[in-house]
Motif scaffolding. Structure first.
Motif, PDB file in Angstrom:
ATOM      1  N   CYS A  55     -19.365 -53.651  31.395  1.00 40.77           N
ATOM      2  CA  CYS A  55     -20.169 -52.675  30.670  1.00 40.77           C
ATOM      3  C   CYS A  55     -19.234 -51.617  30.077  1.00 40.77           C
ATOM      4  CB  CYS A  55     -21.147 -52.019  31.637  1.00 40.77           C
ATOM      5  SG  CYS A  55     -22.138 -50.690  30.939  1.00 40.77           S
ATOM      6  N   ASN A  56     -19.555 -51.169  28.896  1.00 40.17           N
ATOM      7  CA  ASN A  56     -18.765 -50.130  28.233  1.00 40.17           C
ATOM      8  C   ASN A  56     -19.700 -49.110  27.600  1.00 40.17           C
ATOM      9  OD1 ASN A  56     -17.701 -49.324  25.246  1.00 40.17           O
ATOM     10  ND2 ASN A  56     -16.040 -49.250  26.739  1.00 40.17           N
ATOM     11  N   VAL A  57     -19.371 -47.844  27.747  1.00 38.25           N
ATOM     12  CA  VAL A  57     -20.098 -46.815  27.022  1.00 38.25           C
ATOM     13  C   VAL A  57     -19.107 -45.879  26.356  1.00 38.25           C
ATOM     14  CG1 VAL A  57     -22.074 -46.912  28.582  1.00 38.25           C
ATOM     15  CG2 VAL A  57     -20.319 -45.175  28.928  1.00 38.25           C
ATOM     16  N   LYS A  58     -19.513 -45.388  25.215  1.00 39.22           N
ATOM     17  CA  LYS A  58     -18.766 -44.346  24.507  1.00 39.22           C
ATOM     18  C   LYS A  58     -19.646 -43.106  24.563  1.00 39.22           C
ATOM     19  CE  LYS A  58     -16.321 -47.633  21.588  1.00 39.22           C
ATOM     20  NZ  LYS A  58     -16.595 -48.736  22.526  1.00 39.22           N
ATOM     21  N   ALA A  59     -19.152 -42.092  25.261  1.00 35.32           N
ATOM     22  CA  ALA A  59     -19.936 -40.895  25.492  1.00 35.32           C
ATOM     23  C   ALA A  59     -19.319 -39.714  24.762  1.00 35.32           C
ATOM     24  CB  ALA A  59     -20.008 -40.596  26.984  1.00 35.32           C
ATOM     25  N   LYS A  60     -20.168 -38.890  24.200  1.00 37.06           N
ATOM     26  CA  LYS A  60     -19.693 -37.683  23.540  1.00 37.06           C
ATOM     27  C   LYS A  60     -19.447 -36.630  24.617  1.00 37.06           C
ATOM     28  CE  LYS A  60     -20.469 -34.894  19.469  1.00 37.06           C
ATOM     29  NZ  LYS A  60     -21.320 -34.628  18.292  1.00 37.06           N
ATOM     30  N   VAL A  61     -18.207 -36.169  24.684  1.00 35.86           N
ATOM     31  CA  VAL A  61     -17.812 -35.161  25.653  1.00 35.86           C
ATOM     32  C   VAL A  61     -17.217 -34.008  24.860  1.00 35.86           C
ATOM     33  CG1 VAL A  61     -16.428 -34.635  27.678  1.00 35.86           C
ATOM     34  CG2 VAL A  61     -17.334 -36.954  27.353  1.00 35.86           C
ATOM     35  N   GLY A  62     -17.991 -32.931  24.721  1.00 34.54           N
ATOM     36  CA  GLY A  62     -17.539 -31.833  23.882  1.00 34.54           C
ATOM     37  C   GLY A  62     -17.403 -32.298  22.444  1.00 34.54           C
ATOM     38  N   LEU A  63     -16.222 -32.141  21.882  1.00 29.91           N
ATOM     39  CA  LEU A  63     -15.979 -32.532  20.500  1.00 29.91           C
ATOM     40  C   LEU A  63     -15.360 -33.916  20.384  1.00 29.91           C
ATOM     41  CD1 LEU A  63     -14.600 -29.138  19.104  1.00 29.91           C
ATOM     42  CD2 LEU A  63     -16.923 -30.041  18.955  1.00 29.91           C
ATOM     43  N   THR A  64     -15.190 -34.594  21.517  1.00 29.96           N
ATOM     44  CA  THR A  64     -14.536 -35.906  21.502  1.00 29.96           C
ATOM     45  C   THR A  64     -15.491 -36.979  21.986  1.00 29.96           C
ATOM     46  OG1 THR A  64     -13.691 -35.703  23.749  1.00 29.96           O
ATOM     47  CG2 THR A  64     -12.315 -34.797  21.990  1.00 29.96           C
ATOM     48  N   THR A  65     -15.094 -38.224  21.774  1.00 28.44           N
ATOM     49  CA  THR A  65     -15.826 -39.380  22.285  1.00 28.44           C
ATOM     50  C   THR A  65     -14.913 -40.112  23.249  1.00 28.44           C
ATOM     51  OG1 THR A  65     -17.111 -39.590  20.256  1.00 28.44           O
ATOM     52  CG2 THR A  65     -17.038 -41.502  21.713  1.00 28.44           C
ATOM     53  N   ARG A  66     -15.392 -40.351  24.441  1.00 23.83           N
ATOM     54  CA  ARG A  66     -14.569 -41.007  25.467  1.00 23.83           C
ATOM     55  C   ARG A  66     -15.158 -42.353  25.851  1.00 23.83           C
ATOM     56  NH1 ARG A  66     -12.901 -36.002  29.551  1.00 23.83           N
ATOM     57  NH2 ARG A  66     -11.908 -34.707  27.952  1.00 23.83           N
ATOM     58  N   ASN A  67     -14.284 -43.231  26.247  1.00 27.18           N
ATOM     59  CA  ASN A  67     -14.606 -44.607  26.604  1.00 27.18           C
ATOM     60  C   ASN A  67     -14.674 -44.749  28.120  1.00 27.18           C
ATOM     61  OD1 ASN A  67     -15.163 -46.814  25.036  1.00 27.18           O
ATOM     62  ND2 ASN A  67     -13.092 -47.606  25.050  1.00 27.18           N
ATOM     63  N   ARG A 101     -29.666 -61.857  33.498  1.00 35.00           N
ATOM     64  CA  ARG A 101     -29.830 -60.530  32.892  1.00 35.00           C
ATOM     65  C   ARG A 101     -28.880 -59.568  33.570  1.00 35.00           C
ATOM     66  NH1 ARG A 101     -34.624 -56.105  33.369  1.00 35.00           N
ATOM     67  NH2 ARG A 101     -34.639 -55.338  31.210  1.00 35.00           N
ATOM     68  N   LEU A 102     -27.994 -58.986  32.778  1.00 32.91           N
ATOM     69  CA  LEU A 102     -27.076 -57.976  33.281  1.00 32.91           C
ATOM     70  C   LEU A 102     -27.658 -56.587  33.027  1.00 32.91           C
ATOM     71  CD1 LEU A 102     -23.653 -59.371  31.971  1.00 32.91           C
ATOM     72  CD2 LEU A 102     -24.884 -59.946  34.070  1.00 32.91           C
ATOM     73  N   SER A 103     -27.396 -55.689  33.978  1.00 33.67           N
ATOM     74  CA  SER A 103     -27.824 -54.298  33.833  1.00 33.67           C
ATOM     75  C   SER A 103     -26.634 -53.389  34.095  1.00 33.67           C
ATOM     76  CB  SER A 103     -28.928 -53.958  34.834  1.00 33.67           C
ATOM     77  OG  SER A 103     -30.064 -54.759  34.651  1.00 33.67           O
ATOM     78  N   CYS A 104     -26.628 -52.259  33.428  1.00 30.93           N
ATOM     79  CA  CYS A 104     -25.572 -51.266  33.632  1.00 30.93           C
ATOM     80  C   CYS A 104     -26.201 -49.890  33.543  1.00 30.93           C
ATOM     81  CB  CYS A 104     -24.480 -51.436  32.588  1.00 30.93           C
ATOM     82  SG  CYS A 104     -23.207 -50.150  32.631  1.00 30.93           S
ATOM     83  N   ALA A 105     -26.158 -49.170  34.662  1.00 26.89           N
ATOM     84  CA  ALA A 105     -26.740 -47.829  34.721  1.00 26.89           C
ATOM     85  C   ALA A 105     -25.643 -46.786  34.687  1.00 26.89           C
ATOM     86  CB  ALA A 105     -27.565 -47.678  35.991  1.00 26.89           C
ATOM     87  N   ALA A 106     -25.820 -45.809  33.810  1.00 23.77           N
ATOM     88  CA  ALA A 106     -24.846 -44.733  33.660  1.00 23.77           C
ATOM     89  C   ALA A 106     -25.342 -43.467  34.344  1.00 23.77           C
ATOM     90  CB  ALA A 106     -24.587 -44.460  32.184  1.00 23.77           C
ATOM     91  N   SER A 107     -24.411 -42.748  34.953  1.00 24.17           N
ATOM     92  CA  SER A 107     -24.733 -41.466  35.564  1.00 24.17           C
ATOM     93  C   SER A 107     -23.552 -40.532  35.375  1.00 24.17           C
ATOM     94  CB  SER A 107     -25.066 -41.630  37.047  1.00 24.17           C
ATOM     95  OG  SER A 107     -23.955 -42.156  37.744  1.00 24.17           O
ATOM     96  N   GLY A 108     -23.798 -39.261  35.599  1.00 25.78           N
ATOM     97  CA  GLY A 108     -22.734 -38.281  35.434  1.00 25.78           C
ATOM     98  C   GLY A 108     -23.068 -37.254  34.370  1.00 25.78           C
ATOM     99  N   ARG A 109     -22.179 -36.284  34.232  1.00 26.11           N
ATOM    100  CA  ARG A 109     -22.458 -35.138  33.365  1.00 26.11           C
ATOM    101  C   ARG A 109     -22.662 -35.520  31.905  1.00 26.11           C
ATOM    102  NH1 ARG A 109     -18.127 -30.562  34.258  1.00 26.11           N
ATOM    103  NH2 ARG A 109     -16.748 -32.350  34.399  1.00 26.11           N
ATOM    104  N   SER A 110     -21.980 -36.555  31.452  1.00 26.95           N
ATOM    105  CA  SER A 110     -22.065 -36.929  30.038  1.00 26.95           C
ATOM    106  C   SER A 110     -22.974 -38.122  29.797  1.00 26.95           C
ATOM    107  CB  SER A 110     -20.670 -37.239  29.493  1.00 26.95           C
ATOM    108  OG  SER A 110     -19.825 -36.119  29.583  1.00 26.95           O
ATOM    109  N   SER A 111     -23.756 -38.488  30.816  1.00 25.70           N
ATOM    110  CA  SER A 111     -24.559 -39.704  30.692  1.00 25.70           C
ATOM    111  C   SER A 111     -25.747 -39.532  29.755  1.00 25.70           C
ATOM    112  CB  SER A 111     -25.044 -40.169  32.065  1.00 25.70           C
ATOM    113  OG  SER A 111     -25.871 -39.185  32.654  1.00 25.70           O
TER     114      SER A 111
END
Length: 120
Positions: A96-108, A19-29
């Motif tokens: 692990c990969n996340v696409k996060a909404k940052v303002g009006l854009t989506t970042r990888n 089982r793999l886990s990936c925890a996200a943190s930060g302003r856009s998490s």
């Protein structure tokens, strides 16, 4: 603006589970549109393994369908990949990969990678 910490890789025998886990943190998490896992074989490009969107929609690569299960815990900003019936051909570096909404854009954003080795 998003940091990813992966865990759960290792060595397992064919037919085993990890089982793999990936925890996200930060302003856009808290704005994670899509969370997922990719893998990279030696000498190859990264390929998609599974993704799960914020609306719950899920996508798997054909080779893992029925063996792997992706899930996410939005309260913990964490995505999981339960891998069952592992095969030697699943051996790869998993990202692990996340696409996060940052303002009006989506970042990888990418994790550092965790090695999965399936061998007897």
């Amino acid at each position: 603006q998003v940091q990813l910490v992966e865990s759960g890789g290792g060595l397992v025998q064919p037919g085993g589970s990890l089982r793999l886990s990936c925890a996200a943190s930060g302003r856009s998490s808290n704005n994670l549109v899509v969370m997922g896992w990719y893998r990279q074989f030696p000498g190859s490009q990264r390929e998609l393994v599974a993704t799960i969107a914020s609306d719950g929609s899920i996508n798997y690569v054909d080779s893992v369908e029925g063996r792997f299960t992706i899930s996410r815990d939005n309260a913990k900003n964490t995505v999981y990949l339960q891998m069952n019936s592992l095969k030697p051909e699943d051996t790869a570096l998993y990202y692990c990969n996340v696409k996060a909404k940052v303002g009006l854009t989506t970042r990888n954003y990418w994790g550092q990678g965790t090695q999965v080795t399936v061998s007897s």
